[in-house]
Design a protein around this motif. Structure first.
Motif, PDB file in Angstrom:
ATOM      1  N   ARG A  26       0.832  -1.207   0.000  1.00 57.58           N
ATOM      2  CA  ARG A  26       0.000   0.000   0.000  1.00 57.58           C
ATOM      3  C   ARG A  26       0.866   1.258   0.000  1.00 57.58           C
ATOM      4  NH1 ARG A  26      -4.284  -2.074  -2.168  1.00 57.58           N
ATOM      5  NH2 ARG A  26      -5.552  -3.414  -0.798  1.00 57.58           N
ATOM      6  N   ALA A 165      -8.713   5.719  -3.027  1.00 56.82           N
ATOM      7  CA  ALA A 165      -9.227   4.444  -2.532  1.00 56.82           C
ATOM      8  C   ALA A 165     -10.747   4.403  -2.535  1.00 56.82           C
ATOM      9  CB  ALA A 165      -8.698   4.185  -1.117  1.00 56.82           C
ATOM     10  N   PRO A 168     -12.793   1.996  -6.177  1.00 58.95           N
ATOM     11  CA  PRO A 168     -11.657   1.978  -5.265  1.00 58.95           C
ATOM     12  C   PRO A 168     -10.345   1.652  -5.990  1.00 58.95           C
ATOM     13  CG  PRO A 168     -12.736  -0.136  -5.241  1.00 58.95           C
ATOM     14  CD  PRO A 168     -13.421   0.681  -6.313  1.00 58.95           C
ATOM     15  N   ARG A 174      -6.626   3.064   1.394  1.00 59.08           N
ATOM     16  CA  ARG A 174      -7.420   1.840   1.448  1.00 59.08           C
ATOM     17  C   ARG A 174      -7.784   1.480   2.881  1.00 59.08           C
ATOM     18  NH1 ARG A 174      -9.831   0.874  -2.247  1.00 59.08           N
ATOM     19  NH2 ARG A 174     -11.489   0.766  -0.724  1.00 59.08           N
TER      20      ARG A 174
END
Length: 247
Positions: A26, A165, A168, A174
């Motif tokens: 991420r 996000a 998405p 996220r």
């Protein structure tokens, strides 16, 4: 356990540091999105800012447009681009580019405009061409102010790129949106802390780069006020060096 204890327990969980949804992945996605937005925004804003700062033309329009773009809501613009252009990476990227252009444009324009007019006049009096004046005198002398705009834009992008996000997509945002849906507040707080930590680290890196790139004399001058800006002793050798190298 309170939410802070649960948050640090979430961050310490090894399962959150591995796999396709792990923190390293991420984090890399977040940096990739931010880098792409900054690259496109800089390609648009920096040349325009250099032109406006050097020539003085279009200042009113640039200020008005930059102010209007700053007022646009991030999430609303993001959803609008997604509805118009469809899903994928580029619609949110272009939405964020629109929001990133103003600080880069303002920083570039302000940096060039902050250079003392007598320094620029001295460079022209020595026979330097306009591009030589811009890149040999104005940019080096305005670099400190320009870096301020760059750092502001980078921090803004790192913070706002989290909203991708929502579509998405990936990135550290996220954790915010997934945590909101699942009512997992430790995950949301952990995501916020990770984004804040990333912004701080990147800003420290930019500060180190600024110290390496910007002349120590400019930093000293900024601390001492604008009085030293009228001293041509530092600008003249630099102008002469540029002129001699391009002759």
């Amino acid at each position: 356990m309170n939410i802070f204890t649960e948050t640090f327990a979430w961050l310490a969980d090894p399962s959150h540091w591995s796999g396709p949804g792990g923190i390293p992945v991420r984090l890399l996605e977040h940096l990739q999105y931010s880098g792409l937005v900054l690259l496109i925004a800089a390609a648009i804003a920096v040349p325009v800012g250099l032109y406006i700062g050097h020539t003085g033309r279009g200042r009113v329009v640039a200020v008005a447009v930059a102010g209007a773009l700053r007022a646009l809501p991030t999430l609303g613009l993001l959803v609008l681009f997604a509805l118009v252009a469809g899903s994928g990476l580029m619609p949110p990227v272009w939405a964020l580019v629109i929001l990133t252009v103003p600080p880069l444009l303002a920083g570039t324009y302000a940096g060039i405009s902050s250079v003392d007019a007598s320094v620029v006049d001295a460079a022209r009096a020595m026979g330097m061409k306009e591009l030589q004046v811009l890149f040999g005198v104005e940019v080096p002398n305005g670099l400190l102010v320009m870096f301020g705009g760059i750092r502001t834009a980078v921090l803004q992008v790192i913070a706002t790129v989290s909203v991708v996000a929502y579509l998405p997509l990936g990135g550290l945002g996220r954790y915010l949106f997934d945590g909101l849906v699942l009512q997992d507040f430790p995950r949301m707080l952990a995501g916020s802390l990770l984004i804040a930590a990333l912004a701080i680290v990147v800003d420290l890196v930019l500060a180190a780069v600024q110290r390496l790139v910007v002349s120590p004399g400019l930093s000293a001058r900024s601390k001492g006020g604008r009085k030293a800006a009228t001293d041509l002793s530092a600008a003249a050798p630099a102008a002469a060096a540029v002129q001699g190298g391009t002759a």
